[in-house]
Design a protein around this motif. Sequence first.
Motif, PDB file in Angstrom:
ATOM      1  N   GLY A  36       8.582 -10.557  54.082  1.00 22.46           N
ATOM      2  CA  GLY A  36       7.763 -10.784  55.268  1.00 22.46           C
ATOM      3  C   GLY A  36       6.266 -10.790  54.993  1.00 22.46           C
ATOM      4  N   LYS A  39       4.846 -14.610  51.242  1.00 23.53           N
ATOM      5  CA  LYS A  39       4.939 -15.269  49.927  1.00 23.53           C
ATOM      6  C   LYS A  39       5.457 -16.703  50.054  1.00 23.53           C
ATOM      7  CE  LYS A  39       7.761 -12.091  48.275  1.00 23.53           C
ATOM      8  NZ  LYS A  39       7.909 -11.248  49.490  1.00 23.53           N
ATOM      9  N   SER A  40       6.586 -16.858  50.730  1.00 24.57           N
ATOM     10  CA  SER A  40       7.176 -18.201  50.840  1.00 24.57           C
ATOM     11  C   SER A  40       6.276 -19.132  51.633  1.00 24.57           C
ATOM     12  CB  SER A  40       8.555 -18.133  51.507  1.00 24.57           C
ATOM     13  OG  SER A  40       9.452 -17.399  50.704  1.00 24.57           O
ATOM     14  N   THR A  41       5.647 -18.587  52.670  1.00 24.70           N
ATOM     15  CA  THR A  41       4.726 -19.406  53.480  1.00 24.70           C
ATOM     16  C   THR A  41       3.584 -19.908  52.603  1.00 24.70           C
ATOM     17  OG1 THR A  41       5.291 -18.135  55.453  1.00 24.70           O
ATOM     18  CG2 THR A  41       3.241 -19.398  55.526  1.00 24.70           C
TER      19      THR A  41
HETATM   20  P1  ADP Z   1       8.069 -13.607  52.394  1.00 25.27           P
HETATM   21  O1  ADP Z   1       8.427 -14.857  51.660  1.00 25.27           O
HETATM   22  O2  ADP Z   1       7.005 -12.803  51.727  1.00 25.27           O
HETATM   23  O3  ADP Z   1       9.269 -12.767  52.687  1.00 25.27           O
HETATM   24  P2  ADP Z   1       7.551 -15.378  54.625  1.00 25.27           P
HETATM   25  O4  ADP Z   1       6.453 -16.287  54.206  1.00 25.27           O
HETATM   26  O5  ADP Z   1       8.925 -15.922  54.591  1.00 25.27           O
HETATM   27  O6  ADP Z   1       7.444 -14.021  53.798  1.00 25.27           O
HETATM   28  O7  ADP Z   1       7.259 -14.878  56.104  1.00 25.27           O
HETATM   29  C1  ADP Z   1       6.017 -14.329  56.501  1.00 25.27           C
HETATM   30  C2  ADP Z   1       6.083 -13.976  57.969  1.00 25.27           C
HETATM   31  O8  ADP Z   1       6.139 -15.167  58.757  1.00 25.27           O
HETATM   32  C3  ADP Z   1       7.298 -13.155  58.381  1.00 25.27           C
HETATM   33  O9  ADP Z   1       6.910 -12.256  59.379  1.00 25.27           O
HETATM   34  C4  ADP Z   1       8.261 -14.185  58.904  1.00 25.27           C
HETATM   35  O10 ADP Z   1       9.109 -13.606  59.852  1.00 25.27           O
HETATM   36  C5  ADP Z   1       7.309 -15.175  59.537  1.00 25.27           C
HETATM   37  N1  ADP Z   1       7.873 -16.552  59.488  1.00 25.27           N
HETATM   38  C6  ADP Z   1       8.186 -17.250  58.364  1.00 25.27           C
HETATM   39  N2  ADP Z   1       8.638 -18.480  58.665  1.00 25.27           N
HETATM   40  C7  ADP Z   1       8.613 -18.570  60.018  1.00 25.27           C
HETATM   41  C8  ADP Z   1       8.934 -19.601  60.954  1.00 25.27           C
HETATM   42  N3  ADP Z   1       9.396 -20.796  60.546  1.00 25.27           N
HETATM   43  N4  ADP Z   1       8.773 -19.326  62.269  1.00 25.27           N
HETATM   44  C9  ADP Z   1       8.306 -18.134  62.684  1.00 25.27           C
HETATM   45  N5  ADP Z   1       7.972 -17.129  61.861  1.00 25.27           N
HETATM   46  C10 ADP Z   1       8.111 -17.327  60.542  1.00 25.27           C
END
Ligand code: ADP
Length: 242
Positions: A36, A39-41
Amino acid sequence: MIETQGITKQYGNKTALNNISLTLKDGIYGLLGPNGAGKSTLMNIITGNLKPTAGIVRFNGENIYELGKKYRSVLGYAPQQQGLYDAFTGREFLSYMATLKCIPKGEMKSEIERALAAVNLTDAAKKPIGSYSGGMKQRILIAQAILGKPKILVLDEPTAGLDPKERVRIREKIKELSGDKIIIVSTHVVSDIQSIADEIILLKEGEIADMNTVENLCVKYKCENDLEQIYMQLFGEDGGYD
Ligand code: ADP
Ligand code: MG
């Protein structure tokens, strides 16, 4: 060189990334943070798969959206979500990906064999991906990312769900692939990157908590060459472990 300048990403009223500015040169960057953290974002934005709410990503000084196809041709990306085709054999999957990446016909065969060999999957290339172990699935994802010898390699949690032995193998593979490349590897497991990353980017709740070499971070946080302690300090005990 990749530069992100003031990258912010909002999902509705949730701020997933807040004003991220980074300069990445050749080397291995460990993007470390709990689930959360964003990272992926961040990786999706750096690879041009997701538009930031604000900010800009540049590659060698040029906006990646203006570079378009030119940028994609220097980019290898292994996303966290495995969109794997279980019925495909490893070789068929790479052939499909090589076509999508517009690798020239004449180079395709040798490039696929090179990528298979690089991740030690030559022997399993005839088998369907559905029959692969978790580690083999991660390795075939890395293989598709290195097709065409990209200058930038973005690997989102390449060790997720792997056992300790497989983690070590993936880590060593990433080290082997490094050189005149920008490699970004995300993880929430310190030991995956502590020994291979030139720099660690600590991502906390969408912000860069710190970024430096392991050595410098350990001096700053006064821990004896043990990044785990920094992770605990920043993210607490339940910092997103498997
Ligand atoms: P990580 O890869 O570090 O686990 P993410 O980038 O997946 O983190 O997510 C960062 C935050 O954005 C989290 O709180 C996640 O719930 C939120 N999030 C990610 N993708 C979406 C989306 N498509 N819609 C709404 N919230 C999102
Ligand atoms: Mg993620």
